[in-house]
Design a protein around this motif. Sequence first.
Motif, PDB file in Angstrom:
ATOM      1  N   ALA A  23      34.044 -48.730  27.605  1.00 27.37           N
ATOM      2  CA  ALA A  23      32.769 -48.192  28.084  1.00 27.37           C
ATOM      3  C   ALA A  23      32.041 -49.287  28.865  1.00 27.37           C
ATOM      4  O   ALA A  23      32.431 -50.456  28.799  1.00 27.37           O
ATOM      5  N   VAL A  24      30.998 -48.896  29.581  1.00 22.58           N
ATOM      6  CA  VAL A  24      30.213 -49.900  30.323  1.00 22.58           C
ATOM      7  C   VAL A  24      29.479 -50.814  29.339  1.00 22.58           C
ATOM      8  O   VAL A  24      29.229 -50.433  28.196  1.00 22.58           O
ATOM      9  N   GLY A  25      29.118 -51.993  29.781  1.00 25.08           N
ATOM     10  CA  GLY A  25      28.393 -52.950  28.948  1.00 25.08           C
ATOM     11  C   GLY A  25      26.919 -52.594  28.837  1.00 25.08           C
ATOM     12  O   GLY A  25      26.495 -51.482  29.204  1.00 25.08           O
ATOM     13  N   ALA A  36      23.088 -50.502  24.401  1.00 22.51           N
ATOM     14  CA  ALA A  36      23.888 -51.695  24.105  1.00 22.51           C
ATOM     15  C   ALA A  36      25.103 -51.275  23.273  1.00 22.51           C
ATOM     16  O   ALA A  36      24.951 -50.911  22.103  1.00 22.51           O
ATOM     17  N   PRO A  37      26.300 -51.278  23.871  1.00 21.86           N
ATOM     18  CA  PRO A  37      27.475 -50.728  23.188  1.00 21.86           C
ATOM     19  C   PRO A  37      28.109 -51.664  22.163  1.00 21.86           C
ATOM     20  O   PRO A  37      28.012 -52.894  22.266  1.00 21.86           O
ATOM     21  N   CYS A  67      37.016 -54.764  23.707  1.00 21.07           N
ATOM     22  CA  CYS A  67      36.882 -53.462  24.369  1.00 21.07           C
ATOM     23  C   CYS A  67      35.558 -52.847  23.929  1.00 21.07           C
ATOM     24  O   CYS A  67      35.301 -52.754  22.721  1.00 21.07           O
ATOM     25  N   SER A  68      34.698 -52.474  24.874  1.00 24.79           N
ATOM     26  CA  SER A  68      33.445 -51.840  24.443  1.00 24.79           C
ATOM     27  C   SER A  68      33.647 -50.338  24.316  1.00 24.79           C
ATOM     28  O   SER A  68      34.528 -49.750  24.950  1.00 24.79           O
ATOM     29  N   LEU A  69      32.833 -49.743  23.453  1.00 24.27           N
ATOM     30  CA  LEU A  69      32.965 -48.326  23.113  1.00 24.27           C
ATOM     31  C   LEU A  69      31.714 -47.566  23.526  1.00 24.27           C
ATOM     32  O   LEU A  69      30.634 -48.159  23.637  1.00 24.27           O
ATOM     33  N   ASP A  70      31.867 -46.247  23.684  1.00 27.30           N
ATOM     34  CA  ASP A  70      30.701 -45.427  24.022  1.00 27.30           C
ATOM     35  C   ASP A  70      29.895 -45.098  22.758  1.00 27.30           C
ATOM     36  O   ASP A  70      29.481 -43.968  22.545  1.00 27.30           O
ATOM     37  N   LEU A  71      29.713 -46.098  21.943  1.00 26.30           N
ATOM     38  CA  LEU A  71      28.948 -46.003  20.693  1.00 26.30           C
ATOM     39  C   LEU A  71      27.913 -47.125  20.831  1.00 26.30           C
ATOM     40  O   LEU A  71      28.295 -48.289  20.932  1.00 26.30           O
ATOM     41  N   CYS A  94      29.213 -58.477  25.049  1.00 28.26           N
ATOM     42  CA  CYS A  94      28.351 -57.296  24.918  1.00 28.26           C
ATOM     43  C   CYS A  94      27.580 -57.047  26.211  1.00 28.26           C
ATOM     44  O   CYS A  94      27.347 -55.904  26.595  1.00 28.26           O
ATOM     45  N   LEU A  95      27.184 -58.111  26.899  1.00 30.80           N
ATOM     46  CA  LEU A  95      26.487 -57.953  28.183  1.00 30.80           C
ATOM     47  C   LEU A  95      27.432 -57.363  29.228  1.00 30.80           C
ATOM     48  O   LEU A  95      27.072 -56.465  29.971  1.00 30.80           O
ATOM     49  N   MET A  96      28.665 -57.879  29.260  1.00 33.79           N
ATOM     50  CA  MET A  96      29.605 -57.528  30.329  1.00 33.79           C
ATOM     51  C   MET A  96      30.238 -56.158  30.113  1.00 33.79           C
ATOM     52  O   MET A  96      30.355 -55.359  31.042  1.00 33.79           O
ATOM     53  N   GLY A  97      30.713 -55.887  28.894  1.00 32.35           N
ATOM     54  CA  GLY A  97      31.352 -54.611  28.567  1.00 32.35           C
ATOM     55  C   GLY A  97      32.714 -54.435  29.202  1.00 32.35           C
ATOM     56  O   GLY A  97      33.300 -55.380  29.736  1.00 32.35           O
ATOM     57  N   GLY A  98      33.229 -53.212  29.130  1.00 37.37           N
ATOM     58  CA  GLY A  98      34.551 -52.917  29.685  1.00 37.37           C
ATOM     59  C   GLY A  98      35.645 -53.420  28.774  1.00 37.37           C
ATOM     60  O   GLY A  98      35.591 -53.252  27.540  1.00 37.37           O
ATOM     61  N   LEU A  99      36.627 -54.066  29.397  1.00 38.31           N
ATOM     62  CA  LEU A  99      37.795 -54.582  28.683  1.00 38.31           C
ATOM     63  C   LEU A  99      37.965 -56.015  29.173  1.00 38.31           C
ATOM     64  O   LEU A  99      37.903 -56.263  30.381  1.00 38.31           O
ATOM     65  N   ALA A 100      38.144 -56.970  28.276  1.00 37.91           N
ATOM     66  CA  ALA A 100      38.220 -58.359  28.738  1.00 37.91           C
ATOM     67  C   ALA A 100      38.987 -59.231  27.753  1.00 37.91           C
ATOM     68  O   ALA A 100      38.991 -58.975  26.542  1.00 37.91           O
ATOM     69  N   ILE A 101      39.613 -60.269  28.303  1.00 39.45           N
ATOM     70  CA  ILE A 101      40.220 -61.313  27.486  1.00 39.45           C
ATOM     71  C   ILE A 101      39.103 -62.288  27.129  1.00 39.45           C
ATOM     72  O   ILE A 101      38.305 -62.666  27.998  1.00 39.45           O
ATOM     73  N   GLY A 102      39.040 -62.692  25.861  1.00 38.61           N
ATOM     74  CA  GLY A 102      38.072 -63.705  25.431  1.00 38.61           C
ATOM     75  C   GLY A 102      38.805 -64.914  24.881  1.00 38.61           C
ATOM     76  O   GLY A 102      39.716 -64.757  24.058  1.00 38.61           O
ATOM     77  N   THR A 103      38.434 -66.090  25.347  1.00 41.71           N
ATOM     78  CA  THR A 103      39.013 -67.323  24.793  1.00 41.71           C
ATOM     79  C   THR A 103      37.876 -68.255  24.379  1.00 41.71           C
ATOM     80  O   THR A 103      36.717 -67.877  24.417  1.00 41.71           O
ATOM     81  N   SER A 104      38.270 -69.515  23.991  1.00 44.52           N
ATOM     82  CA  SER A 104      37.324 -70.462  23.405  1.00 44.52           C
ATOM     83  C   SER A 104      36.806 -69.807  22.118  1.00 44.52           C
ATOM     84  O   SER A 104      37.595 -69.305  21.333  1.00 44.52           O
ATOM     85  N   ARG A 105      35.498 -69.731  21.868  1.00 40.30           N
ATOM     86  CA  ARG A 105      35.086 -69.026  20.651  1.00 40.30           C
ATOM     87  C   ARG A 105      34.794 -67.545  20.921  1.00 40.30           C
ATOM     88  O   ARG A 105      34.213 -66.854  20.092  1.00 40.30           O
TER      89      ARG A 105
END
Length: 294
Positions: free
Chosen positions: A285-287, A9-10, A35-39, A140-151
Amino acid sequence: MKNSVTVHAPAKINLALRVGSPRPDGFHPLNTVFCSLDLYDVIDVEQADELSLELVGCDLEVDEHNLALRAARALQTRTGTNHGARITITKTIPVAGGMAGGSANAAGVLVGLNELWDLGLTTSELAELGSELGSDVPFCLMGGLAIGTSRGENLVPIRPGFFQSWVLIVNDEGMSTPAVFKKYDELRPEPHEPASIEEIVAALQGSSIDGLAGLLVNDLAEPAFHLRPDIRRTFERAHGSGIATVLSGSGPTIAILCTSDQEADVLAEGLRNDGMRVLRAVGPAVGTHIVRSN
Ligand code: C5P
């Protein structure tokens, strides 16, 4: 049903975090880039009569408020299953560091138990359940790189143009996310919408990491620095190294973006010699994903 399942779980960082004034439900509308990391933390789940949780690698006490346990109970309630599980989480992500460690653990438990108990929930069903546990769980489930809106739970993936090399300055004394948002409201009491993140989204899809210079931004940095002047001092010392420096989430982790792995290694070594606690990571990184199931 499986006997045991292992999940990675990254952690995440926010490359941009623009905040608006609070909504009637108390949450703040966001325009953010995750952005998720390989950590990552390692989540092991195995069959047991009761639910139990053990944390390895940190001195956090486990109680009923723990997000990983709450995720397990939410999955039991949602599916009506009466299975138990022994959950072991081996921590690498800093606790209360602004890198979604708790949310990553909740995401890992949802994915692990869905597999262990053969529940067959889809990723979007897990994300819906996860969003009730915490705003960052769906990412955290999806991972990668993503735009987040709402909360932060409303996600649109971005196709990354390049990988990013990071140096993370971690701090043993964590920060409370609600306290940082509260300080934000005190510093900016007038009603406002979160600022646009269009420019950084375009740069992330471009061909060169240098296009990100000057675009990493976090509206929670100033309130976090008000609460923790020591973090402001560390930030000011780090500023000017790499391409850009940004506070991760609600802090206190400070993330420095570097042009290459080599540059990041040299910077990390220098900061360690200055007595700082430093981690290296690459993103995106992957989710959250299963690495073993039997
Ligand atoms: O969603 P999550 O449980 O991670 O949020 C923790 C706290 O952070 C919330 O209770 C709220 O005080 C604050 N928060 C917020 N606006 C958001 C996300 C979190 O005010 N968009």
